[in-house]
Design an enzyme around this catalytic site. Sequence first.
Site, PDB file in Angstrom:
ATOM      1  N   ASP A   1       0.840  -1.203   0.000  1.00  0.00           N
ATOM      2  CA  ASP A   1       0.000   0.000   0.000  1.00  0.00           C
ATOM      3  C   ASP A   1       0.877   1.256   0.000  1.00  0.00           C
ATOM      4  OD1 ASP A   1      -2.308   1.505   0.133  1.00  0.00           O
ATOM      5  OD2 ASP A   1      -2.477   1.356   2.305  1.00  0.00           O
TER       6      ASP A   1
ATOM      7  N   GLU B   1       2.574   5.143  -3.981  1.00  0.00           N
ATOM      8  CA  GLU B   1       2.546   6.069  -5.144  1.00  0.00           C
ATOM      9  C   GLU B   1       3.858   6.825  -5.314  1.00  0.00           C
ATOM     10  OE1 GLU B   1       0.081   5.807  -2.809  1.00  0.00           O
ATOM     11  OE2 GLU B   1      -0.992   4.459  -4.146  1.00  0.00           O
TER      12      GLU B   1
ATOM     13  N   ASP C   1      -8.983   3.782  -2.197  1.00  0.00           N
ATOM     14  CA  ASP C   1      -9.989   4.156  -1.192  1.00  0.00           C
ATOM     15  C   ASP C   1     -11.253   4.698  -1.844  1.00  0.00           C
ATOM     16  OD1 ASP C   1      -8.027   3.383   0.510  1.00  0.00           O
ATOM     17  OD2 ASP C   1      -7.467   5.407   1.148  1.00  0.00           O
TER      18      ASP C   1
END
Length: 753
Positions: A387, A390, A458
Amino acid sequence: MDYKVLGNTQQVISHSHQLIIQTPEAEAQVSIYSPTIIRVNITRKPEQQDASFAVIQDPLQEIAYQETEQEITVHTSALQLRISKSPLRFAFYTTDGKLLSQDDERFGTSWQNSRVTNYRKVHADENFLGLGEKVGNLNRRGSSYINWNTDAPDHNSLTDPLYESFPFYIGVHSGLTYGLFLDNPQKSYFDFAASSDNQFMWLGADDGDLNYYFFGAQTVAGIIEDYTWLTGRMEMPPLWTLGYQQCRWSYMSAQEVLEIAEGFRQRQIPADVMYCDIDYMEGFKIFTWNKETFAKPKELIDRLKAMNFKLVTIVDPGIKIEEGYQQYEEGLERDYFATYPNGENYIGEVWPGRCHFPDFFREDVREWWGAAFTALTEPGVSGFWNDMNEPAVWNQNIPPNVMFGDKFMPEVRNVYGMQMARATYDGTRKLLGNQRPFVLTRAAYCGTQRYSAVWTGDNTASDEHLLLGQRLVNSLGLTGMAMVGVDIGGFSGNPTPELMVRWNSLGTYTPIFRNHAIQGADMREPWRYGSENETIIKQAIEQRYRLLPYLYASFYQATQTGMPVSRTLAIDYTHDEYVYWTEYQNQFLFGDALMIAPVVSTHHTAQVYLPAGEWYRLSSGEKFAGGQQYVVDAPLTDLPVFVKAGGIIPMQNVIQSTSEPGDGILQLHIWNGPESTSFVYYEDDGNTYNYERGEYYKRTISFNPHNREIKLSVVEGSFTSKYQQLQVMLHGFDRTEHLTNVALSSEEMYINY
Ligand code: GLC
């Protein structure tokens, strides 16, 4: 402002694998990868080494072309590339002279400072597909997008960019198709005639080359096959990942994880996977376990195993700055972290507080990261959820002078997550021996399918998100990401019971069926919404388990041809305008034979479009003529799912987990249709790489209505099927009884009806 155009051809140089066309400003390198794939790389730095994170193939060693005063024509058996020399412009045609795509004649390729842009002609009837994880309509025409991997927690149907970048699109016009992949990981731009008076579309990147692969296959499926040949395909997923997965931020203790797992078994709701989100760690330090709440991870996992559950745990890239923490100390000592130009380590804040970030572009760092997974694999974790890659830091903006080796952040941001997933995959693959690791990543770039599955980040508990999520799943499938999921139920907010039911019904037909919820949200397990809703959700999950033989074979197809499991109708019905209508754009095929029409939770009827052919409603067997729009019933108990006439759907009895053997009966559902159809059935042990040594079970099942015959070809491979018997279930035939107690032989089998 420094504005430069590509200019006129000065010199043409021919090598065996490349044609080089030089202008005063740049050099265009043309090479052929296959008859339907031509690469054009327009570069101002021809001396730099040719490298790609995405591409795993090499060009052919020959290139056929003709040259005249004005033009160069490059030929393959499927494509013609006509290059006008002055100014230098590129136009792609089919071999019979139909124009697929070409530069805008006025603007072609140019640079504004370091930014390179390419202007391309648009056709009046042209539709655009692709770019992977982008919200908005299926048809990208009239929209403009940026690729810049971004933590986008509150996204909606207009937000851009999101977490992943796939600079690859497909154009459809005049009954023709083509694809274009801009292999430039820098911040890139795609504008599909959004604000250009419909005169052109344009694409470009902040820096780097106009380095693109042009695909000329004349079906969308063919373009996907070529694109995934070039960038790689997923490998067989572990079978357990196709079962139901239960996640939450977070189950706060080993005890809670076990209670939830027991909850499934007590209620006989099938499930395979439990997740640990960040709270299993000690102070959010990666590769640690909380000493109080997760004191004995092996014991937890053993007990889960005894209940036929697997455990997936989360890892983030941020390494907490804390003396005595192993990964921090090692990374610091060996200079493994991203730095500023003066050599200081970059510091950004994420869950653990102040962190450093591993430089996943270095092989030694990837190996170090991969080896650290022993902390998770030793106690028995099976899946690794990547997770925040980015990479995300609080308040988003990692300064542009942060460096990964000799590259600045903007040059590599879009590939950081992919490299983390790669390190995780390589490391855990080694640690797990012959077991298939499951890697799930939030950030990605083209080619990530080789290492990892993705989910769409999300989302929100709303009907809007149910629909936009489905389009994201379908769109990611066009870019090689067949193993993809959304947070079922919606991450933020609380779904109404109706939405929860609807979304789980759709979950049956989502490649990754994973429920997940944000911290503080209502508990989301299937039994939290009253007994009636529990029954509906349980039935949805049971249907998932019944479909596993079909689903596993559909994933096999993805490994062979790149064909996604969730398929926008634009793949099979590319030139049918209805599939692009906003009313119908969420519909998709799930594997070869099923078509799903997502419906919001507040509607109990649905307007659907059934493309050409004949269709049956799965739940009732009712038959419909295709090429028409219908309004159909869609109560919460019955999501509209249709079967294509001629559909071949292998199913099984309901089991509680993929570790259970089941009753040994393969239920072969055949849905009558006027034409012959076939289905490649595939099975293996679901867990190891033994299939690479021929331990699989593969056969073609065909249905021939003319001979009234169903045929199973002789079995290929040395694996013994887990099914001993065949039950043939006929739907829509004049003969209605099913054929039971047929011994499943590995020789050719004929069943006449
Ligand atoms: C991010 C992830 C989410 C996860 C949370 C806590 O928001 O997208 O899935 O639950 O972080 O780790």
